[in-house]
Design an enzyme around this catalytic site. Structure first.
Site, PDB file in Angstrom:
ATOM      1  N   ASP A   7      34.936  66.035  36.920  1.00 51.40           N
ATOM      2  CA  ASP A   7      35.753  65.031  37.604  1.00 51.40           C
ATOM      3  C   ASP A   7      36.904  65.782  38.266  1.00 51.40           C
ATOM      4  OD1 ASP A   7      36.941  62.595  38.379  1.00 51.40           O
ATOM      5  OD2 ASP A   7      38.183  62.571  36.575  1.00 51.40           O
ATOM      6  N   GLU A  67      31.026  63.193  40.565  1.00 50.99           N
ATOM      7  CA  GLU A  67      31.125  61.890  41.225  1.00 50.99           C
ATOM      8  C   GLU A  67      31.280  62.080  42.723  1.00 50.99           C
ATOM      9  OE1 GLU A  67      33.778  59.051  39.327  1.00 50.99           O
ATOM     10  OE2 GLU A  67      34.176  58.092  41.236  1.00 50.99           O
ATOM     11  N   ASP A 139      40.284  61.950  31.926  1.00 47.84           N
ATOM     12  CA  ASP A 139      39.585  62.930  32.775  1.00 47.84           C
ATOM     13  C   ASP A 139      38.292  63.410  32.113  1.00 47.84           C
ATOM     14  OD1 ASP A 139      41.718  63.402  34.930  1.00 47.84           O
ATOM     15  OD2 ASP A 139      42.823  63.765  33.072  1.00 47.84           O
TER      16      ASP A 139
END
Lengths: 179, 179
Positions: A7, A67, A139
């Site tokens: 991430d 992502e 996170d």
């Protein structure tokens, strides 16, 4: 199969490593790369690059997942995120890892079952799915959720690949279908 | 002093290397890294990372210079440019280079004398300042212009550093002032 989820962010980059053993998901490691804000932009990006390479060297994942980016309305934020993402992708590619990208919708659906899930729901489901003792940090949870999403969607891709292989129309390398 | 200028982009990344010998500017090398568009994003960024490291290893610059980014109104373009820029900065930082950033205005003023110069004027002035036989390609010209800008603005910074050194308030490393 071992999956490294990332991430990315210029201030904080989360990472999460899981093993997939048939239908079982096993937690391996997770954490947050905190980037000192007083450094120059190049030095901050190098911090991300170096730590991602370290994580990859330590845990030796087979594949990486990230992502797909949310486009911020603020162009400066988009640019900063883009640069951090570029550094993270370089760290993964430099470690020889193929990177799969999933939208936030795919990740939430895979982890919570709904694309409209709140951040806290993702954290709770990551904790449950990986049988963690405590709630993972935001996170780390997002990075682990990304890895879990790849684990859930991978069997479909693999089955398709095997089918293709049986029909003699595909070639495999490192468990991935080529061409 | 040898300066490596970079003009990053996801499809084409320009680079230019010049030597500064007192008031003289000497052309060393320039070129364009053309990134195959059929590759995955991670592989495209790795192409930029690898080539920047190669250029740095081959020409051994002392310092790098890059244009501060122009914020595109299209967020998708901004994100793509950000990722390419992140990869280029990683390549420079990974080669141990400090990176100086200049706005388009600073670069045009340093090379053409006016912040409103057209792209063709920049190409022509780069050709003249470096006594090139032909007009440099646009990506190379922008990268060389960035290096020339650093060469022009560097003496001021250096003089300030030396002053500080004489006053005992600064420390130098690799010709750069620390602290």
């Amino acid at each position: 199969m071992r999956i490294l989820g990332i991430d990315p962010g210029l201030r904080r980059t989360g990472f999460g490593v899981i093993d997939v053993d048939g239908p079982r998901l096993l937690y391996v490691a997770s954490g947050t790369i905190v980037v000192p804000s007083h450094l120059s932009l190049a030095a901050r990006l190098k911090t991300i690059l170096d730590h991602i390479r370290e994580v990859a060297a330590e845990h030796r994942p087979d594949i990486a997942a990230m992502e797909k980016v949310f486009l911020n309305t603020n162009p400066t934020s988009t640019l900063l995120l883009g640069q951090a993402r570029g550094a993270a992708l370089c760290g993964l590619a430099d470690s020889g890892l193929e990177v799969h990208e999933y939208t936030a919708l795919q990740i939430k659906k895979a982890v919570v079952g709904s694309g409209r899930a709140a951040k806290e729901q993702v954290q709770h489901m990551v904790q449950r799915l990986l049988a963690l003792n405590g709630l993972p940090a935001p996170d780390s949870a997002d990075a682990l959720a990304c890895a879990i999403c790849h684990a859930h969607l991978q069997p479909v891709a693999l089955a398709l690949s095997r089918n293709k292989l049986l029909q003699g129309t595909g070639r495999m390398r490192n468990g991935r279908l080529l061409g």
